[in-house]
Each structure stands twice: as structure tokens, then as C-alpha cells.
Design a protein around this motif. Structure first.
Motif, PDB file in Angstrom:
ATOM      1  N   GLY A  64      17.376  93.407   5.486  1.00  0.00           N
ATOM      2  CA  GLY A  64      16.139  93.895   6.091  1.00  0.00           C
ATOM      3  C   GLY A  64      15.355  92.832   6.819  1.00  0.00           C
ATOM      4  N   ARG A  65      15.794  91.589   6.734  1.00  0.00           N
ATOM      5  CA  ARG A  65      15.187  90.487   7.486  1.00  0.00           C
ATOM      6  C   ARG A  65      16.136  89.296   7.463  1.00  0.00           C
ATOM      7  NH1 ARG A  65      11.313  86.689   4.193  1.00  0.00           N
ATOM      8  NH2 ARG A  65      11.244  87.596   2.110  1.00  0.00           N
ATOM      9  N   PRO A  66      15.940  88.314   8.347  1.00  0.00           N
ATOM     10  CA  PRO A  66      16.860  87.177   8.397  1.00  0.00           C
ATOM     11  C   PRO A  66      16.888  86.423   7.071  1.00  0.00           C
ATOM     12  CG  PRO A  66      15.501  87.249  10.364  1.00  0.00           C
ATOM     13  CD  PRO A  66      14.930  88.261   9.423  1.00  0.00           C
ATOM     14  N   PRO A  67      18.050  85.905   6.686  1.00  0.00           N
ATOM     15  CA  PRO A  67      18.154  85.157   5.425  1.00  0.00           C
ATOM     16  C   PRO A  67      17.287  83.902   5.451  1.00  0.00           C
ATOM     17  CG  PRO A  67      20.160  84.924   6.725  1.00  0.00           C
ATOM     18  CD  PRO A  67      19.337  85.984   7.390  1.00  0.00           C
ATOM     19  N   VAL A  68      16.533  83.693   4.369  1.00  0.00           N
ATOM     20  CA  VAL A  68      15.604  82.559   4.314  1.00  0.00           C
ATOM     21  C   VAL A  68      16.331  81.255   4.019  1.00  0.00           C
ATOM     22  CG1 VAL A  68      13.640  81.580   3.068  1.00  0.00           C
ATOM     23  CG2 VAL A  68      13.673  84.023   3.609  1.00  0.00           C
ATOM     24  N   ASP A  69      17.191  81.271   3.010  1.00  0.00           N
ATOM     25  CA  ASP A  69      17.917  80.070   2.588  1.00  0.00           C
ATOM     26  C   ASP A  69      19.385  80.268   2.942  1.00  0.00           C
ATOM     27  OD1 ASP A  69      19.231  78.032   1.270  1.00  0.00           O
ATOM     28  OD2 ASP A  69      18.045  78.192  -0.566  1.00  0.00           O
ATOM     29  N   GLU A  70      19.792  79.770   4.099  1.00  0.00           N
ATOM     30  CA  GLU A  70      21.150  80.039   4.575  1.00  0.00           C
ATOM     31  C   GLU A  70      22.207  79.483   3.632  1.00  0.00           C
ATOM     32  OE1 GLU A  70      22.062  79.241   8.580  1.00  0.00           O
ATOM     33  OE2 GLU A  70      20.498  80.554   9.386  1.00  0.00           O
ATOM     34  N   ALA A  71      21.945  78.333   3.027  1.00  0.00           N
ATOM     35  CA  ALA A  71      22.927  77.727   2.121  1.00  0.00           C
ATOM     36  C   ALA A  71      23.189  78.641   0.927  1.00  0.00           C
ATOM     37  CB  ALA A  71      22.442  76.362   1.654  1.00  0.00           C
ATOM     38  N   LEU A  72      22.148  79.276   0.418  1.00  0.00           N
ATOM     39  CA  LEU A  72      22.306  80.160  -0.732  1.00  0.00           C
ATOM     40  C   LEU A  72      23.103  81.411  -0.364  1.00  0.00           C
ATOM     41  CD1 LEU A  72      21.286  80.281  -3.740  1.00  0.00           C
ATOM     42  CD2 LEU A  72      19.631  81.953  -2.910  1.00  0.00           C
ATOM     43  N   TRP A  73      22.815  81.990   0.787  1.00  0.00           N
ATOM     44  CA  TRP A  73      23.548  83.180   1.228  1.00  0.00           C
ATOM     45  C   TRP A  73      25.009  82.838   1.536  1.00  0.00           C
ATOM     46  CZ3 TRP A  73      21.727  88.177   1.248  1.00  0.00           C
ATOM     47  CH2 TRP A  73      20.369  88.336   1.008  1.00  0.00           C
ATOM     48  N   LEU A  74      25.222  81.638   2.049  1.00  0.00           N
ATOM     49  CA  LEU A  74      26.595  81.196   2.307  1.00  0.00           C
ATOM     50  C   LEU A  74      27.354  81.056   0.991  1.00  0.00           C
ATOM     51  CD1 LEU A  74      28.307  80.397   4.794  1.00  0.00           C
ATOM     52  CD2 LEU A  74      27.741  78.016   4.290  1.00  0.00           C
ATOM     53  N   GLU A  75      26.675  80.553  -0.033  1.00  0.00           N
ATOM     54  CA  GLU A  75      27.270  80.457  -1.370  1.00  0.00           C
ATOM     55  C   GLU A  75      27.687  81.844  -1.875  1.00  0.00           C
ATOM     56  OE1 GLU A  75      25.527  79.510  -5.804  1.00  0.00           O
ATOM     57  OE2 GLU A  75      24.811  78.260  -4.148  1.00  0.00           O
ATOM     58  N   ALA A  76      26.848  82.836  -1.610  1.00  0.00           N
ATOM     59  CA  ALA A  76      27.138  84.204  -2.064  1.00  0.00           C
ATOM     60  C   ALA A  76      28.383  84.779  -1.408  1.00  0.00           C
ATOM     61  CB  ALA A  76      25.938  85.112  -1.781  1.00  0.00           C
ATOM     62  N   LEU A  77      28.731  84.279  -0.245  1.00  0.00           N
ATOM     63  CA  LEU A  77      29.893  84.771   0.495  1.00  0.00           C
ATOM     64  C   LEU A  77      31.150  83.936   0.256  1.00  0.00           C
ATOM     65  CD1 LEU A  77      28.148  85.452   3.935  1.00  0.00           C
ATOM     66  CD2 LEU A  77      29.042  87.200   2.369  1.00  0.00           C
ATOM     67  N   THR A  78      31.059  82.901  -0.567  1.00  0.00           N
ATOM     68  CA  THR A  78      32.142  81.931  -0.704  1.00  0.00           C
ATOM     69  C   THR A  78      32.962  82.147  -1.967  1.00  0.00           C
ATOM     70  OG1 THR A  78      30.859  80.278   0.529  1.00  0.00           O
ATOM     71  CG2 THR A  78      32.687  79.471  -0.823  1.00  0.00           C
ATOM     72  N   HIS A  79      34.253  82.341  -1.784  1.00  0.00           N
ATOM     73  CA  HIS A  79      35.194  82.529  -2.903  1.00  0.00           C
ATOM     74  C   HIS A  79      35.704  81.171  -3.370  1.00  0.00           C
ATOM     75  CE1 HIS A  79      39.152  83.700  -4.728  1.00  0.00           C
ATOM     76  NE2 HIS A  79      38.381  84.630  -5.251  1.00  0.00           N
ATOM     77  N   GLY A  80      36.051  81.098  -4.639  1.00  0.00           N
ATOM     78  CA  GLY A  80      36.509  79.833  -5.217  1.00  0.00           C
ATOM     79  C   GLY A  80      37.753  79.271  -4.567  1.00  0.00           C
ATOM     80  N   SER A  81      38.538  80.115  -3.901  1.00  0.00           N
ATOM     81  CA  SER A  81      39.778  79.650  -3.279  1.00  0.00           C
ATOM     82  C   SER A  81      39.535  78.712  -2.102  1.00  0.00           C
ATOM     83  CB  SER A  81      40.602  80.845  -2.795  1.00  0.00           C
ATOM     84  OG  SER A  81      39.894  81.591  -1.821  1.00  0.00           O
ATOM     85  N   THR A  82      38.297  78.641  -1.615  1.00  0.00           N
ATOM     86  CA  THR A  82      38.000  77.743  -0.488  1.00  0.00           C
ATOM     87  C   THR A  82      37.940  76.286  -0.916  1.00  0.00           C
ATOM     88  OG1 THR A  82      35.597  77.952  -0.820  1.00  0.00           O
ATOM     89  CG2 THR A  82      36.654  79.534   0.679  1.00  0.00           C
ATOM     90  N   GLY A  83      37.768  76.057  -2.221  1.00  0.00           N
ATOM     91  CA  GLY A  83      37.606  74.695  -2.703  1.00  0.00           C
ATOM     92  C   GLY A  83      36.205  74.154  -2.512  1.00  0.00           C
ATOM     93  N   ALA A  84      35.266  75.008  -2.098  1.00  0.00           N
ATOM     94  CA  ALA A  84      33.882  74.579  -1.900  1.00  0.00           C
ATOM     95  C   ALA A  84      33.247  74.189  -3.234  1.00  0.00           C
ATOM     96  CB  ALA A  84      33.078  75.700  -1.248  1.00  0.00           C
ATOM     97  N   ALA A  85      32.247  73.331  -3.169  1.00  0.00           N
ATOM     98  CA  ALA A  85      31.590  72.857  -4.389  1.00  0.00           C
ATOM     99  C   ALA A  85      30.926  74.003  -5.138  1.00  0.00           C
ATOM    100  CB  ALA A  85      30.561  71.786  -4.035  1.00  0.00           C
ATOM    101  N   ARG A  86      30.420  75.004  -4.400  1.00  0.00           N
ATOM    102  CA  ARG A  86      29.755  76.138  -5.048  1.00  0.00           C
ATOM    103  C   ARG A  86      30.295  77.434  -4.463  1.00  0.00           C
ATOM    104  NH1 ARG A  86      23.506  74.800  -6.357  1.00  0.00           N
ATOM    105  NH2 ARG A  86      23.945  76.552  -7.752  1.00  0.00           N
ATOM    106  N   ASP A  87      30.610  78.373  -5.354  1.00  0.00           N
ATOM    107  CA  ASP A  87      31.066  79.682  -4.893  1.00  0.00           C
ATOM    108  C   ASP A  87      30.109  80.752  -5.407  1.00  0.00           C
ATOM    109  OD1 ASP A  87      31.786  80.328  -7.556  1.00  0.00           O
ATOM    110  OD2 ASP A  87      33.774  79.478  -7.275  1.00  0.00           O
TER     111      ASP A  87
END
Length: 222
Positions: free
Chosen positions: A15-38
Motif C-alpha cells: 500500500g506504500r513504498p517499502p521503508v526499509d529496503e534491506a528488511l524487505w529484501l531479507e524477506a524475499l531471500t531464501h537460504g540457498s543464496t548464501g546471504a548472511a540473512r534470509d
């Protein structure tokens, strides 16, 4: 940073632009990427927020007793419902997956879609608060709540009642096979009633496979 399409997607569902892009990116990230946070921590939170939002909605909108409300709640917050809603909004194309997970069909896995849907609800709660997150849930779940989701008796409960009513022993569930990688697992479950027969079903979780097996048993023998 988001791709332009993902930014537009999140803006539309929240309903509006994401405020904390890093947090929303974390929500979209699966553990298979090897990212520090999924997405797992946000999924944990989003699962509870979704349950509260739907429970409040049902309490205000319906007149059923506790058992009926619980039946609908469980169906509406289930992984299968979350995954169905995720597909309806095109979530799969925005999930960040490792190459192997994507090649294995992770973007269309009920487990992953359902988990990421809950993670997005968690991200919304952290950044926008409960009221805006409740509004998001009500937009996304409107068809499910107004429709038949959870209206009929759960297949496993229906099978148990059928057995009791026909003086049969209670159904027995058995895991026949678990196949595929963790992010795209497939469970084959059989349910049997002694003296009647057996039915099998396959799904992305053991619980969902049991539900489908009970449904198939009732279709064949009920």
C-alpha cells in the motif's frame, strides 16, 4: 537495492513504498543464496501477525462458535492458502533463490511461497506497524475469507467422524516416501482404515499430504 519491478510489486501489496529496503529484501531471500540473512526470522514473526489479523477479522465478521472459528482460522493461515495467495500476486518471480533451488522449482514450491508470504507480513509489521499490516492482510486475503476456505470440515476430521460413525478403527497415516531437496521436498503419505482400504497423496509438506490423502480416501470410500 531492489529491481524496479520488485519495488513496484512491494509498493502495490503493502500500500506504500517499502521503508526499509534491506528488511524487505531479507524477506524475499531464501537460504540457498548464501546471504548472511534470509527470510526465516521474518517468517516466524509474520506467521504470528497473520494469525492475529485473521483471528480478529473472523471474530468481528462471523458468529460461529470457537470450534468453527478455529477451523476457518487454521485453513486461512495454512501454508497451502499462503502459497495460493502468493501465486495470485506473482510473488514467485521476486523471490531471491540460489541457482540450484531455482532450477529445482523453488519459485513455485508451496513451502517457499508460503514462507515468503509470511515473511513479507513480518516485514510489513516491523516497518509499518500492525494497523497497516492488517489492512494489507485484508486486501490479500479478501477472496479467501469471503469464499469457502475453511467452511467445510477439515478432511482429516471428516474421515475420523466417518470412521466413528461406521464403527471402524481410526485412520492410520504412514509416510511412504520423502523425495527432493529440502527447499522443494515432496511427501507421499498413505492413510488406511483396516477393513476398508487405503489412499495415497503427494504434497509439499507431510501435513498437507495427510490432508490430501484423507480427502482422497473419503472420495473413494466415504
Amino acid at each position: 537495492m531492489f529491481a524496479k519491478e520488485t519495488h513496484a510489486f512491494l509498493t502495490e501489496i503493502a500500500g506504500r513504498p517499502p521503508v526499509d529496503e534491506a528488511l524487505w529484501l531479507e524477506a524475499l531471500t531464501h537460504g540457498s543464496t548464501g546471504a548472511a540473512r534470509d527470510y526465516q526470522r521474518l517468517e516466524f514473526l509474520g506467521d504470528r501477525v497473520l494469525g492475529l489479523a485473521i483471528a480478529e477479522w473472523l471474530h468481528a465478521a462471523e458468529t460461529g462458535d470457537e470450534g468453527r472459528l478455529s477451523q476457518r482460522l487454521n485453513a486461512l493461515v495454512s501454508r497451502a492458502t499462503c502459497a495460493r495467495i502468493a501465486r495470485s500476486i506473482g510473488l514467485g518471480s521476486h523471490i531471491r533463490l540460489g541457482k540450484q533451488a531455482r532450477d529445482d522449482g523453488g519459485a513455485d514450491s508451496d513451502n517457499i511461497l508460503g514462507d515468503v508470504m509470511e515473511a513479507l507480513i513480518g516485514a510489513s509489521f516491523v516497518t509499518h506497524g500492525f494497523e497497516e499490516t492488517r489492512a494489507m492482510v485484508r486486501r490479500l486475503w479478501a477472496d479467501a475469507v469471503s469464499g469457502q476456505t475453511g467452511q467445510r470440515k477439515h478432511p482429516k476430521s471428516a474421515l475420523q467422524e466417518w470412521c466413528a460413525g461406521n464403527r471402524r478403527r481410526m485412520p492410520e497415516y504412514r509416510l511412504v516416501e520423502r523425495s527432493g531437496p529440502d527447499h522443494a521436498a515432496r511427501f507421499t503419505v498413505a492413510v488406511s482404515v483396516p477393513g476398508v482400504g487405503e489412499a495415497e497423496a503427494i504434497a509439499g509438506s507431510k501435513q498437507e499430504a495427510e490432508t490430501k490423502a484423507a480427502e482422497e480416501f473419503m472420495r473413494r470410500f466415504g
